[in-house]
Design a protein around this motif. Structure first.
Motif, PDB file in Angstrom:
ATOM      1  N   HIS A  44      49.325  32.979  36.847  1.00 38.80           N
ATOM      2  CA  HIS A  44      48.105  33.669  37.271  1.00 38.80           C
ATOM      3  C   HIS A  44      46.843  32.852  37.007  1.00 38.80           C
ATOM      4  O   HIS A  44      45.878  32.933  37.768  1.00 38.80           O
ATOM      5  CB  HIS A  44      48.007  35.033  36.581  1.00 38.80           C
ATOM      6  CG  HIS A  44      49.088  35.982  36.996  1.00 38.80           C
ATOM      7  ND1 HIS A  44      49.350  36.285  38.314  1.00 38.80           N
ATOM      8  CD2 HIS A  44      49.997  36.685  36.269  1.00 38.80           C
ATOM      9  CE1 HIS A  44      50.370  37.144  38.376  1.00 38.80           C
ATOM     10  NE2 HIS A  44      50.783  37.392  37.151  1.00 38.80           N
ATOM     11  N   HIS A  91      46.497  31.547  40.665  1.00 36.02           N
ATOM     12  CA  HIS A  91      45.850  32.716  41.262  1.00 36.02           C
ATOM     13  C   HIS A  91      44.394  32.891  40.856  1.00 36.02           C
ATOM     14  O   HIS A  91      43.755  33.865  41.248  1.00 36.02           O
ATOM     15  CB  HIS A  91      46.645  33.988  40.926  1.00 36.02           C
ATOM     16  CG  HIS A  91      48.048  33.960  41.492  1.00 36.02           C
ATOM     17  ND1 HIS A  91      49.081  34.687  40.944  1.00 36.02           N
ATOM     18  CD2 HIS A  91      48.585  33.300  42.538  1.00 36.02           C
ATOM     19  CE1 HIS A  91      50.195  34.475  41.637  1.00 36.02           C
ATOM     20  NE2 HIS A  91      49.918  33.632  42.610  1.00 36.02           N
ATOM     21  N   TYR A 146      42.850  33.390  37.862  1.00 39.47           N
ATOM     22  CA  TYR A 146      42.416  34.305  36.803  1.00 39.47           C
ATOM     23  C   TYR A 146      42.042  33.512  35.553  1.00 39.47           C
ATOM     24  O   TYR A 146      42.598  32.453  35.288  1.00 39.47           O
ATOM     25  CB  TYR A 146      43.530  35.298  36.445  1.00 39.47           C
ATOM     26  CG  TYR A 146      43.844  36.278  37.553  1.00 39.47           C
ATOM     27  CD1 TYR A 146      43.313  37.565  37.544  1.00 39.47           C
ATOM     28  CD2 TYR A 146      44.672  35.923  38.614  1.00 39.47           C
ATOM     29  CE1 TYR A 146      43.596  38.464  38.570  1.00 39.47           C
ATOM     30  CE2 TYR A 146      44.959  36.807  39.638  1.00 39.47           C
ATOM     31  CZ  TYR A 146      44.425  38.078  39.611  1.00 39.47           C
ATOM     32  OH  TYR A 146      44.694  38.964  40.620  1.00 39.47           O
ATOM     33  N   ARG A 200      37.810  37.757  37.352  1.00 38.10           N
ATOM     34  CA  ARG A 200      39.265  37.947  37.330  1.00 38.10           C
ATOM     35  C   ARG A 200      39.791  37.543  35.964  1.00 38.10           C
ATOM     36  O   ARG A 200      39.623  36.396  35.554  1.00 38.10           O
ATOM     37  CB  ARG A 200      39.934  37.075  38.394  1.00 38.10           C
ATOM     38  CG  ARG A 200      39.726  37.548  39.817  1.00 38.10           C
ATOM     39  CD  ARG A 200      40.460  36.642  40.786  1.00 38.10           C
ATOM     40  NE  ARG A 200      39.574  35.602  41.269  1.00 38.10           N
ATOM     41  CZ  ARG A 200      38.998  35.628  42.486  1.00 38.10           C
ATOM     42  NH1 ARG A 200      39.253  36.612  43.321  1.00 38.10           N
ATOM     43  NH2 ARG A 200      38.200  34.661  42.850  1.00 38.10           N
ATOM     44  N   TYR A 201      40.411  38.488  35.257  1.00 39.41           N
ATOM     45  CA  TYR A 201      40.972  38.205  33.943  1.00 39.41           C
ATOM     46  C   TYR A 201      42.476  38.442  33.937  1.00 39.41           C
ATOM     47  O   TYR A 201      42.952  39.389  34.565  1.00 39.41           O
ATOM     48  CB  TYR A 201      40.359  39.124  32.877  1.00 39.41           C
ATOM     49  CG  TYR A 201      38.908  38.840  32.547  1.00 39.41           C
ATOM     50  CD1 TYR A 201      38.487  37.553  32.221  1.00 39.41           C
ATOM     51  CD2 TYR A 201      37.974  39.864  32.542  1.00 39.41           C
ATOM     52  CE1 TYR A 201      37.156  37.298  31.899  1.00 39.41           C
ATOM     53  CE2 TYR A 201      36.641  39.618  32.223  1.00 39.41           C
ATOM     54  CZ  TYR A 201      36.237  38.333  31.904  1.00 39.41           C
ATOM     55  OH  TYR A 201      34.934  38.096  31.587  1.00 39.41           O
ATOM     56  N   LEU A 248      46.409  42.088  34.846  1.00 40.52           N
ATOM     57  CA  LEU A 248      45.368  41.456  35.660  1.00 40.52           C
ATOM     58  C   LEU A 248      44.238  42.452  35.879  1.00 40.52           C
ATOM     59  O   LEU A 248      44.488  43.612  36.209  1.00 40.52           O
ATOM     60  CB  LEU A 248      45.951  41.018  37.013  1.00 40.52           C
ATOM     61  CG  LEU A 248      47.188  40.122  36.939  1.00 40.52           C
ATOM     62  CD1 LEU A 248      47.759  39.886  38.338  1.00 40.52           C
ATOM     63  CD2 LEU A 248      46.849  38.798  36.264  1.00 40.52           C
ATOM     64  N   LYS A 276      40.293  42.909  37.672  1.00 37.08           N
ATOM     65  CA  LYS A 276      39.258  42.350  38.539  1.00 37.08           C
ATOM     66  C   LYS A 276      38.039  43.249  38.522  1.00 37.08           C
ATOM     67  O   LYS A 276      38.156  44.469  38.522  1.00 37.08           O
ATOM     68  CB  LYS A 276      39.749  42.267  39.987  1.00 37.08           C
ATOM     69  CG  LYS A 276      40.807  41.239  40.257  1.00 37.08           C
ATOM     70  CD  LYS A 276      41.060  41.191  41.750  1.00 37.08           C
ATOM     71  CE  LYS A 276      42.144  40.172  42.092  1.00 37.08           C
ATOM     72  NZ  LYS A 276      42.285  40.027  43.555  1.00 37.08           N
ATOM     73  N   GLU A 313      40.512  42.922  47.660  1.00 39.72           N
ATOM     74  CA  GLU A 313      40.945  42.396  46.369  1.00 39.72           C
ATOM     75  C   GLU A 313      42.188  43.118  45.863  1.00 39.72           C
ATOM     76  O   GLU A 313      43.014  42.533  45.160  1.00 39.72           O
ATOM     77  CB  GLU A 313      39.813  42.493  45.339  1.00 39.72           C
ATOM     78  CG  GLU A 313      38.640  41.563  45.623  1.00 39.72           C
ATOM     79  CD  GLU A 313      38.973  40.087  45.380  1.00 39.72           C
ATOM     80  OE1 GLU A 313      39.979  39.807  44.706  1.00 39.72           O
ATOM     81  OE2 GLU A 313      38.229  39.232  45.887  1.00 39.72           O
ATOM     82  N   LEU A 321      45.598  41.363  44.786  1.00 41.90           N
ATOM     83  CA  LEU A 321      46.141  41.635  43.452  1.00 41.90           C
ATOM     84  C   LEU A 321      47.626  41.964  43.547  1.00 41.90           C
ATOM     85  O   LEU A 321      48.447  41.446  42.772  1.00 41.90           O
ATOM     86  CB  LEU A 321      45.366  42.799  42.825  1.00 41.90           C
ATOM     87  CG  LEU A 321      45.779  43.296  41.443  1.00 41.90           C
ATOM     88  CD1 LEU A 321      45.679  42.195  40.411  1.00 41.90           C
ATOM     89  CD2 LEU A 321      44.888  44.467  41.027  1.00 41.90           C
ATOM     90  N   ASN A 378      49.573  38.881  44.184  1.00 40.14           N
ATOM     91  CA  ASN A 378      49.715  38.071  42.968  1.00 40.14           C
ATOM     92  C   ASN A 378      50.868  38.572  42.101  1.00 40.14           C
ATOM     93  O   ASN A 378      51.609  37.788  41.520  1.00 40.14           O
ATOM     94  CB  ASN A 378      48.417  38.096  42.139  1.00 40.14           C
ATOM     95  CG  ASN A 378      47.237  37.433  42.843  1.00 40.14           C
ATOM     96  OD1 ASN A 378      46.091  37.780  42.579  1.00 40.14           O
ATOM     97  ND2 ASN A 378      47.518  36.506  43.739  1.00 40.14           N
ATOM     98  N   ASN A 412      42.965  47.024  38.373  1.00 41.14           N
ATOM     99  CA  ASN A 412      43.909  46.557  37.368  1.00 41.14           C
ATOM    100  C   ASN A 412      45.301  46.531  37.964  1.00 41.14           C
ATOM    101  O   ASN A 412      45.633  47.317  38.838  1.00 41.14           O
ATOM    102  CB  ASN A 412      43.872  47.458  36.124  1.00 41.14           C
ATOM    103  CG  ASN A 412      44.450  48.829  36.391  1.00 41.14           C
ATOM    104  OD1 ASN A 412      45.669  49.028  36.358  1.00 41.14           O
ATOM    105  ND2 ASN A 412      43.586  49.793  36.684  1.00 41.14           N
TER     106      ASN A 412
END
Length: 433
Positions: free
Chosen positions: A188, A192, A194, A263-264, A296, A298, A308, A312, A315, A392
């Motif tokens: 990720h 991706h 993040y 993005r985390y 994840l 956002k 998004e 997600l 991903n 999330n």
RNA sequence: GGAGAGAUGGCUGAGUGGUUUAAAGCGCACGCCUGGAAAGCGUGAGUGGGCUUAUACCCCACCGGGAGUUCGAAUCUCCCUCUCUCCGCCA
């Protein structure tokens, strides 16, 4: 939390959307509206009294400066009475606002227009399937059997340590768990886009409220006691998902529009009391009190929220594809969605030893529901403060992924074939007895 | 855990009971000036809520959080949280 102004202005639409969830929440809408009306009436009254007091106090100051002390005394007496009325009204208002806030904070989010109506998980349409159910020339074993033969998980001793629902991973099992975590984080962050974060695993009430866990689902959380008996029980909680701390990273902030999208990706163990679920599907690793997960998160502009969400989900799907696991994506119907979500996709991976699909990911757009609860805003190009959409998704949950992985890739000789993308992380291409 | 200091707007920082509708500086935005810029000058700018067609005006609240004293609190009192310094303990 729903926008009170929207509830006030479009009560019928809100009522219909709440009703579509089938939980009866629309019944409390009239109470919210009545309290809102009461609040605004009381507010208008107390605010005009405060304005009067402010003016008078200023005049009293002027009188005293002019040494008109008797006149000032008279005015003080009058304002004292206003003060008493303000105090009484403030107390009333406080009660109204507490009740209004409590009611409002227990109302779930409104399902997005594209969410199919339905009552239960049986009404969730399958929107996508990838791969096919693994075929075996032998009877595939369930993960519980595989774990025992390969000594991957010691169920008995896990229970001895912490009670049922807690796992002791051993040997290659522990190593596989760790390899999966690293594989997911690397995927990720490297591919991706993040940013990796590592949050505290013990979190405050505000985090739980912000994402919608509290106040409604307080009985699902493990509360932490600090020390012997210092009365701090209930102030801190074991996180049920990394969503709780990570989504709250920017709580009570006003971000710049250029900061978005954020993005985390975060690994954390997840602790769930699962109150009321005892005895239901508790065998093995399917439903446990503690499991690992890479989550994840956002934070995006509202106009990009749904694009998004699709990204997600993609991903999360990539994880299962790389591991060669057959899965299907379902779109949750109105009746099956979580409290804070406006739209949710679940990813269900096939577990041959179980003969069933296991939910390993849930990807949601909560729109501005959580942002409002945690006062997270960004300043847009027109200089207005806007609530972003918060998304999330699990990318993915581990105990069940572990199950699907070993059940899918088990071989006739009792070994587990490791998918190629995972091999560098585990350091082997097969786990043997 | 012990002792001390502190928390004011984007930042620095004044303010210890009443023109503070929170000074000043820096930074920021816009305008003037300029060939263009810098400097200079001018203007503007916080958050939430109420009212409202309005992101106009007006009103209320907000100086870490909560409670109190007072006609009136950034300022006085109490409690809490957090930060910094020193000591102790510790992976």
């Amino acid at each position: 939390m729903l926008d009170v102004k929207m509830v006030r202005e479009q009560p019928d639409r809100v009522r219909e959307r709440l009703a579509s969830r089938g939980a009866g929440d629309e019944a409390r809408l009239d109470d919210v509206l009545a309290l809102d009306e009461e609040r605004r009436a009381a507010l208008a009254e107390v605010e005009s009294l405060k304005a009067e007091r402010n003016r008078s106090s200023k005049e009293i100051g002027a009188l005293m400066a002019q040494k008109k002390l008797e006149e000032a005394e008279t005015r003080k007496q009058q304002v004292r009475e206003i003060g008493a009325r303000i105090a009484a009204l403030d107390a009333t208002l406080d009660g109204i606002e507490t009740r209004r806030h409590d009611l409002l904070s227990r109302l779930p989010n409104l399902p997005h227009a594209s969410v199919p109506p339905g009552r239960t998980a049986d009404d969730n349409p399958v929107v996508r399937e990838w791969g096919t159910k693994a075929e075996f020339a032998f009877d595939p074993l369930p993960h519980t059997e595989l774990c025992q033969r390969l000594r991957l998980v010691d169920f008995e001793r896990g229970t001895k340590l912490s009670g049922s629902g807690f796992l002791l991973y051993t040997g290659w099992g522990a190593r596989l768990e760790r390899a999966l975590i690293q594989f997911l984080l690397d995927l990720h962050t490297r591919e991706h886009g993040y940013t990796e974060v590592s949050p505290p695993f013990i979190i405050g009430r505000d985090c739980m409220f912000g994402v919608g866990q509290f106040p409604k689902f307080e009985d699902q959380a493990y509360a932490v006691r600090e020390g012997e008996d210092n009365g701090s029980l209930g102030k801190l909680y074991l996180l049920p998902t990394a969503e709780a701390p990570v989504a709250n990273i920017h709580r009570d902030e006003i971000l710049a529009e250029a900061d978005l999208p954020i993005r985390y990706a975060a690994y954390s163990p997840c602790f769930r009391a699962e109150a009321g679920a005892a005895g239901v599907g508790t065998r093995g690793m399917i439903r446990v009190h503690q499991f690992d997960k890479v989550e994840l998160i956002k934070i995006v502009r509202p106009e990009e929220g749904y694009d998004e969400l699709e990204k997600l989900v993609a991903n999360a799907e990539r994880v299962l594809q790389l591991l060669g696991l057959h899965y299907r994506a379902v779109l949750l119907c109105t009746g099956d969605m979580g409290f804070a979500s406006a739209k949710t996709y679940d990813l269900e991976v096939w577990a041959p030893g179980q003969g069933q699909y296991l939910e390993v990911s849930s990807c949601s757009n909560c729109e501005d529901f959580q942002a409002r609860r945690m006062a997270l805003r960004y300043k847009n190009s027109e200089g207005r403060n806007v609530l972003p959409h918060i998304l999330n998704g699990s990318g993915t949950a581990l105990a069940r992924l572990f199950v699907a992985l070993i059940e899918t890739h088990q071989q006739a000789d009792g070994s587990i074939r490791i998918p190629e993308p995972l091999q560098p992380f585990l350091g082997t291409d097969v786990i043997r007895p």
